[in-house]
Design an enzyme around this catalytic site. Structure first.
Site, mmCIF file in Angstrom:
data_model
loop_
_atom_site.group_PDB
_atom_site.id
_atom_site.type_symbol
_atom_site.label_atom_id
_atom_site.label_comp_id
_atom_site.label_asym_id
_atom_site.label_seq_id
_atom_site.Cartn_x
_atom_site.Cartn_y
_atom_site.Cartn_z
ATOM 1 N N ASP A 1 9.457 -13.512 7.507
ATOM 2 C CA ASP A 1 8.037 -12.622 6.824
ATOM 3 C C ASP A 1 7.761 -12.065 8.298
ATOM 4 O OD1 ASP A 1 6.166 -10.924 5.354
ATOM 5 O OD2 ASP A 1 5.000 -11.897 6.861
ATOM 6 N N TRP B 1 6.702 1.993 10.041
ATOM 7 C CA TRP B 1 5.086 2.336 8.599
ATOM 8 C C TRP B 1 3.995 3.174 9.150
ATOM 9 C CZ3 TRP B 1 0.472 -0.916 10.798
ATOM 10 C CH2 TRP B 1 -0.432 -1.753 10.337
ATOM 11 N N HIS C 1 9.330 -9.860 4.073
ATOM 12 C CA HIS C 1 8.117 -9.182 3.827
ATOM 13 C C HIS C 1 7.676 -9.037 2.213
ATOM 14 C CE1 HIS C 1 3.942 -8.016 5.065
ATOM 15 N NE2 HIS C 1 4.669 -6.761 4.589
ATOM 16 N N TYR D 1 -1.979 1.674 -0.055
ATOM 17 C CA TYR D 1 -0.882 2.281 -0.181
ATOM 18 C C TYR D 1 -1.059 3.028 -1.280
ATOM 19 C CZ TYR D 1 0.838 -0.649 3.639
ATOM 20 O OH TYR D 1 0.693 -1.383 4.555
ATOM 21 N N SER E 1 0.179 -8.404 2.806
ATOM 22 C CA SER E 1 0.168 -7.346 4.318
ATOM 23 C C SER E 1 -0.877 -6.579 5.207
ATOM 24 C CB SER E 1 1.211 -6.569 3.726
ATOM 25 O OG SER E 1 1.927 -5.791 5.226
ATOM 26 N N TYR E 2 -1.285 -5.692 5.003
ATOM 27 C CA TYR E 2 -2.546 -4.688 5.428
ATOM 28 C C TYR E 2 -3.585 -5.239 3.814
ATOM 29 C CZ TYR E 2 -5.916 -1.544 6.994
ATOM 30 O OH TYR E 2 -6.925 -0.838 7.797
#
Length: 628
Positions: free
Chosen positions: A290, A198, A325, A77, A150-151
């Site tokens: 989440d 996303w 999330h 990101y 997350s990722y």
């Protein structure tokens, strides 16, 4: 993920960071608790991967003559966002002030890093190489921990399965165990409300900026801003915003659609198949609403049972708070509700207190009593208290079966079925409804992603949804006393359809005496995937089958006088892509047909809800237990 931030704007505007020694801090989290070390920032430090591709990192170096551990974040990101937009964590500079060498790296093909981006594909080898590179940085003592959500949690697990020698611990948050099951798909159904925005957002856009295609990046951001116009687009495999005619834009997205079963494409990057390869302690952080809760819980149980070393198995800790999330209690997250924003939870998140204690213990050898045996810390919603256990599911769980019965109808017709502990012994007429993919049940809350207004998530009153003729409800009698429900839930549903393939959905709801309701969690099963995520098979129209619908875990104190309800339907849009009922391969056509669904709950077909009831009285605390 990343709140669908426009990291493109940050990078394009030149927000790449500060000069060495400049303090970078956001308004959230609060800046209290800074450590004693002053910090210098070294931007864009190169690291060559095994194939020669160079990745760039910002390094935050504490001013100390001591050798210190490394804390590493690998993000898709944009490393700039880690310091400018601290959505969950204190800033990298704050962590470095605790006398850690903090490294924030753009993954391959993103931000300032070279190479071609592909989702998940390079993070095992690049993660391994980066850990070993970071361990050799000037000032490092050779111990490396990782963090991120997350990722950025996935990049930790994917590095850890390679067992790099200098990796000492990881702290993944809001991340899953499998990138097919519970990430892109659930129960065989495509997670539309999360995946499309996303993919359109930061990951496709920043990759476009990275390769110099600013025109495509701007168009992607425009399409995301106007995503509602694309929400109903079919077929998915021709989705215009991601340019199926141009593989450079998002070939990985169309790979996800083509691989609509859990085949080797997904297995090669699955974590659930590789716990024995992971040799480090893990602090795993999740939220009850989440997007990846089920996978995060599986990572904890998988490591406790099958972690690669005794030390790894014994040093697993799982924290589950009343979060979606993104929020983690951030005051301006926009996702707070009375159920989630409560004293001792939102607005007073324990994570930025626990993480330094965890790193101090495993990277610096301090005895902070943060682990030593498996720990589950969980927030009991409804009671607004933190509680702890030694295993998941909780060791004293009483699995309690509530059978569906009665004239299961819906609020529109003034009927509602019953949930009771007596197994049906007599014939009962089935219930039914028509499911039209062109008019799916709207999502009302849930465990999607990624921020207020961008996905169906969190607790929402279910009144409007329950008025529909294609939503059946089954409800318990009022509870005689306070009852804690904590753990995974399953609906064992006997059903038939006139279609060769269809979906069945289930939602667990708490119903207050005043009639207000709130969703606790939900699940879905695509009929063809009833027996296997790898080898789907059509159903025979008109034949009854037993479907096991896994409702994701929750923790809620059902107070005396409250009731529990389960909603049964066949769609939950846009959380999941509506099943067209045709049995055709996923995403290839826009065709659909109406299906007539039949729900059985008689002696031969005992449909039932299995709840994890926890005996005893609430003994938790409003304050999170950092140490144990």
């Amino acid at each position: 993920m990343g709140a669908l931030l426009s990291a493109v704007a940050l990078i394009a505007a030149g927000c790449g960071g500060s000069s060495p020694g400049e303090r970078v801090s956001g308004s959230w989290p609060p800046d209290a608790g800074r450590g004693p070390c002053a910090v210098d920032k070294q931007p864009n430090i190169p690291a060559a991967m095994r194939d020669g591709v160079v990745l760039k990192s910002d390094v935050y170096a504490p001013r100390t003559s001591d050798q210190v551990p490394v804390i590493l974040m690998r993000t898709q990101y944009g490393k700039a966002a880690a310091q400018i937009q601290p959505y969950r964590y204190q800033t990298p500079e704050w962590f470095a002030s605790q006398c850690y060498l903090v490294v924030v790296q753009d993954i391959r093909g993103q931000g300032e890093s070279a190479g071609t981006f592909t989702e998940f594909g390079n993070d095992m080898t690049d993660g391994y190489d980066t850990v070993e590179w970071a361990a050799r940085l000037a000032g490092s003592n050779g111990k490396v921990g990782m963090y991120g959500s997350s990722y950025v949690g996935a990049t930790q697990w994917l590095a850890a399965v390679g067992a790099p020698p200098h990796l000492t611990t990881i702290v993944p948050a809001n991340t899953s165990s499998d990138y097919y099951d519970g990430w892109n798909y659930e129960g065989g159904a495509f997670r539309l409300g999360f995946v499309e925005p996303w993919a359109m957002g930061t990951i496709a856009s920043t990759a476009a900026v990275n390769r110099g295609d600013t025109g495509t990046a701007k168009q992607l951001q425009s399409d995301l801003t106007n995503y509602s116009r694309w929400l109903g687009f079919r077929p998915y495999q021709q989705f215009p915003p991601l340019h199926p005619e141009n593989p450079a834009v998002a070939s990985w997205y169309f790979d996800w659609l083509r691989h609509s079963t859990r085949d080797d494409y997904w297995k090669q990057v699955s974590i659930r198949d590789r716990y024995a390869q992971v040799q480090v302690p893990v602090l795993d952080i999740e939220g009850w609403y989440d997007a990846f809760l089920a996978g995060g819980v599986e990572n904890f149980t998988g490591m406790v049972a099958n972690g690669g070393t005794t030390a790894a198995r014994e040093n697993q800790r799982l924290v589950i708070g009343p979060w979606d999330h993104i929020g983690w209690g951030r005051p301006d997250s926009g996702t707070g509700t009375p159920l989630m924003a409560t004293a001792g939870a939102a607005g007073d998140s324990p994570i930025n207190e626990l993480m330094p204690a965890w790193f101090d213990h495993f990277l610096k050898g301090k005895s902070d009593n943060v682990s030593g045996h498996p720990i589950v810390d969980y927030f009991l919603m409804g009671a607004n208290r933190w509680k702890s256990a030694t295993a998941w599911p909780l060791p004293d769980t009483r699995w309690t079966t509530y059978y569906l019965s009665g004239a299961g109808g819906n609020g529109m017709h003034g009927r509602a079925g019953h949930l009771g502990t007596d197994k049906p012994t007599d014939p009962q007429p089935p219930d039914g409804y028509d499911y039209d993919p062109a008019n799916p049940v709207p999502s009302a809350g849930g465990h999607s992603c990624c921020g207020a207004g961008t996905g169906p998530q969190g607790p929402v009153d279910q009144f409007v949804v329950e008025q529909r003729s294609d939503v059946l409800t089954y409800t318990t009698d009022p509870m005689a006393g306070d009852t804690e429900i904590t753990g995974p839930i399953r609906l064992r549903l006997w059903a038939a359809s006139t279609a060769p393939d269809t979906d069945f959905t289930a939602k667990l709801v708490a119903l207050a005496p005043d009639g207000s309701s709130v969703n606790l969690n939900n699940g879905i099963i695509r009929a063809a995937f009833r027996d296997s995520l790898e080898q789907p098979s059509p159903i025979e129209p008109g034949r009854s089958y037993q479907y096991n619908i896994d409702i994701w875990p929750t923790s809620y104190l059902v107070k005396a006088g409250y009731r529990i309800r389960v909603e049964v339907s066949s769609s939950d849009f846009p959380q999941f892509a509506p099943n067209p009922n045709t049995g055709e391969p996923f995403g290839l056509t826009a065709d659909s047909q109406i299906a007539t669904q039949t729900i059985y709950h008689d002696a031969e077909h005992p449909s039932a809800l299995i709840l994890p009831v926890i005996p005893g009285t609430d003994t938790g605390s409003t304050r999170f237990p950092v140490g144990h």
